[in-house]
Design an enzyme around this catalytic site. Structure first.
Site, short mmCIF file in Angstrom:
data_model
loop_
_atom_site.label_atom_id
_atom_site.label_comp_id
_atom_site.label_asym_id
_atom_site.label_seq_id
_atom_site.Cartn_x
_atom_site.Cartn_y
_atom_site.Cartn_z
N VAL A 26 12.05 -0.34 -8.91
CA VAL A 26 12.36 -1.26 -7.83
C VAL A 26 13.05 -0.65 -6.67
CG1 VAL A 26 14.21 -3.27 -7.44
CG2 VAL A 26 13.15 -2.76 -9.61
N THR A 134 18.54 -7.87 -12.09
CA THR A 134 18.40 -9.23 -12.71
C THR A 134 19.34 -9.56 -13.63
OG1 THR A 134 15.90 -8.82 -12.93
CG2 THR A 134 16.98 -10.36 -14.15
N CYS A 265 11.64 -6.77 -18.46
CA CYS A 265 11.79 -8.09 -17.57
C CYS A 265 11.78 -9.12 -18.69
CB CYS A 265 10.88 -8.35 -16.77
SG CYS A 265 10.90 -7.17 -15.37
N ARG A 330 9.51 1.29 -22.17
CA ARG A 330 10.60 0.11 -22.74
C ARG A 330 9.92 -0.95 -23.27
NH1 ARG A 330 13.50 0.03 -16.84
NH2 ARG A 330 11.47 0.29 -16.23
N1 SAJ Z 1 1.87 -10.11 -21.53
C1 SAJ Z 1 1.23 -11.02 -22.65
N2 SAJ Z 1 0.68 -12.01 -22.12
C2 SAJ Z 1 0.58 -12.65 -20.70
C3 SAJ Z 1 1.24 -11.52 -19.94
C4 SAJ Z 1 1.76 -10.48 -20.31
O1 SAJ Z 1 1.16 -10.67 -23.68
O2 SAJ Z 1 0.00 -13.51 -20.65
C5 SAJ Z 1 2.71 -9.23 -22.03
C6 SAJ Z 1 2.33 -7.78 -21.28
O3 SAJ Z 1 1.59 -6.99 -22.13
C7 SAJ Z 1 3.48 -6.82 -21.36
C8 SAJ Z 1 4.63 -8.33 -21.22
O4 SAJ Z 1 3.95 -9.41 -21.56
O5 SAJ Z 1 3.78 -6.37 -22.65
C9 SAJ Z 1 5.21 -8.25 -19.76
O6 SAJ Z 1 4.11 -8.52 -19.03
P1 SAJ Z 1 4.09 -8.57 -17.32
O7 SAJ Z 1 2.92 -8.85 -16.77
O8 SAJ Z 1 5.02 -9.90 -17.10
O9 SAJ Z 1 4.69 -7.50 -16.81
P2 SAJ Z 1 6.20 -6.98 -16.25
O10 SAJ Z 1 7.17 -6.95 -17.35
O11 SAJ Z 1 5.91 -5.81 -15.57
O12 SAJ Z 1 6.41 -8.47 -15.57
C10 SAJ Z 1 6.80 -8.36 -13.97
C11 SAJ Z 1 8.24 -9.14 -13.76
N3 SAJ Z 1 8.50 -8.82 -12.42
C12 SAJ Z 1 9.63 -8.90 -12.58
O13 SAJ Z 1 10.69 -9.24 -13.35
C13 SAJ Z 1 10.24 -8.92 -10.99
C14 SAJ Z 1 7.62 -10.46 -14.24
O14 SAJ Z 1 8.67 -11.38 -13.64
C15 SAJ Z 1 6.20 -10.82 -13.36
O15 SAJ Z 1 5.76 -12.40 -13.67
C16 SAJ Z 1 5.31 -10.00 -13.78
O16 SAJ Z 1 5.65 -8.72 -13.29
C17 SAJ Z 1 3.95 -10.21 -13.11
O17 SAJ Z 1 2.75 -9.82 -13.38
O18 SAJ Z 1 4.09 -11.25 -12.13
#
Ligand code: SAJ
Length: 422
Positions: A26, A134, A265, A330
């Site tokens: 970030v 957050t 997150c 993480r």
């Molecule tokens: N995942 C699933 N199914 C889905 C989407 C994600 O199993 O449909 C899993 C991913 O494999 C991962 C986890 O969930 O293990 C999180 O995935 P993510 O795409 O949400 O990735 P993050 O944790 O990097 O989420 C970030 C977050 N950004 C912030 O907190 C500022 C989240 O709020 C956003 O929604 C996300 O990016 C995004 O892609 O928009």
């Protein structure tokens, strides 16, 4: 000229000195963005070791090292330790430190409290603090709202999406101020650097709570589709067919089932709001259940392996990080998954193109090779998966596809999460 106008003028003239506290995925992109907009930016990190790495241009983040080396070489950005006396030379403090949870799934605010402790040692007169970390509602006020002096305070929760091409300046940003002057200063600052909308909200608490809702919404909806995937398996329906049809409806936003939910997150932030809710006697059953469903998925996928595993088989887990094309471990569900396999005495090795042998061994797993295997498990669907899998998947290989990556049959059969490709 009063302190608010004085600082506003400095911001408008780009003369305000900006401290970015916390230089992870970030803080670092934000620091580089402000440097690109010709502000004087000073980065602060917790440890000397991290300061040394960053000063040498090693960010630990994919894709940032060259830019970091460039701005450091041009002397447009320097990094120091948070306890440095130079911290007080700044006008604005943007806090981007981690807010994880403990093993008991309670908020761990230690990094934020350490920043507040360092800020309490300096003269904050005429200065602006912005919390991007957050947190649950009222946390910014409770931690940063009672320091000495007349200073300004705002909250603008980060909205970075690691591993995607969404860059900071192209993401709509929310900001709430402790008062109207704090809000005005925060808006003036971010308007210099953001191309997308900047949404001013009535209070810091609305900004904090919106972030909680965003991420709990995502966690619960992933939990919902994981639950549907388990039913799809039981009735032999392909969950991806179901989702692709459902998303033709205007108000259905698709989420996808898998081996679990990782990152700092989505599986973490909802526990911040659960802790606040329980203090207020509110039982947020849906949030709790969604999180539990996601936390069950590593076990659910491990059971698929156990049904197909025979002693002596050669098993490879491909991808250990929490999501594709990021090297972040993480809260990775694949780590939990591998620990379950280990407990069940399944003999396996791990390969992740973004991790070193040391990264894998540090977790107690053995590094694997891309060679013919009996069971090929998709833990993370990195971009190299197609080419890499060709080296490991042979005709009689069984694939346990934890990310529903393979649409066509490969090997003997593909057991997905809510689908069977054969
Ligand atoms: N995942 C699933 N199914 C889905 C989407 C994600 O199993 O449909 C899993 C991913 O494999 C991962 C986890 O969930 O293990 C999180 O995935 P993510 O795409 O949400 O990735 P993050 O944790 O990097 O989420 C970030 C977050 N950004 C912030 O907190 C500022 C989240 O709020 C956003 O929604 C996300 O990016 C995004 O892609 O928009």
């Amino acid at each position: 000229m009063n302190n608010h106008t004085h600082l506003l003028r400095k911001i408008q003239q780009k003369k305000a000195k900006i401290a970015i506290i916390g230089l992870g995925y970030v803080g670092l992109p934000l620091a580089i963005l402000f440097v690109r907009k010709e502000f004087s930016v000073f980065g602060y990190s917790r440890t000397e070791e991290k300061v040394k790495l960053l000063t040498a241009g090693t960010s630990g983040l994919i894709g940032f090292d060259n830019e970091l080396k460039r701005v450091i070489r041009l002397k447009k950005f320097s990094v120091d330790i948070i306890t440095s006396k130079k911290l007080q030379d700044n006008d604005i403090f943007i806090v981007c430190v981690p807010t994880p949870i403990t093993k008991e799934k309670k908020p761990d605010l230690s990094s934020l409290k350490n920043v507040a402790k360092q800020l309490s040692k300096i003269n904050l007169e005429n200065k602006l603090i912005i919390n991007e970390s957050t947190v649950a509602p009222f946390t910014t006020k409770n931690i940063f709202g009672t320091l000495k002096g007349n200073y300004f305070l705002a909250c603008s929760p980060e909205r970075i999406d690691p591993g995607s091409n969404k860059s900071v300046e192209n993401i709509t940003k929310v900001i709430g101020g402790r008062d109207s002057k704090s809000l005005e200063l925060g808006l003036a600052l971010y308007l210099h650097v953001l191309k997308k909308d900047l949404i001013a909200v009535k209070s810091m608490e609305i900004a904090e709570m919106s972030k909680m809702l965003e991420n709990a919404y995502r966690a619960v909806n992933i939990g919902l589709v994981n639950e549907f995937a388990r039913l799809a398996d039981a009735i032999n329906i392909d969950i991806l067919d179901v989702i692709s049809v459902a998303k033709t409806k205007w108000n259905f936003y698709p989420h996808y089932p898998g081996i679990g939910v990782g990152g700092h997150c989505i599986p973490v932030d909802p526990y911040y709001v659960l802790t606040l809710a329980s203090k207020k006697g509110i039982d947020m059953k849906i949030v709790k259940t969604g999180l539990k469903e996601n936390e069950y998925m590593p076990k659910y996928v491990a059971e698929k392996v156990l049904k197909n595993y025979k002693k002596g088989m050669h098993v490879l887990v491909y991808g250990l990080t929490y999501k594709k094309n990021v090297s972040d471990l993480r809260e990775s569900p694949v780590i939990d998954f591998c620990r379950i396999l280990k407990q069940k005495n399944v003999n396996f090795t791990v390969f992740d193109p973004l991790l070193s042998k040391k990264d894998i061994q540090r977790l107690g797993f053995n590094l694997g090779k891309l060679e013919a295997v009996d069971i090929f498990i998709v833990g993370t669907d990195h971009k190299n998966l197609t080419s890499d899998s060709k080296l490991a998947i042979k005709n009689n290989t069984i694939i346990i596809d934890g990310r529903n990556f393979f649409n066509d049959r490969v090997g003997k059969k593909v057991l997905g999460v809510g689908r069977l490709v054969k």
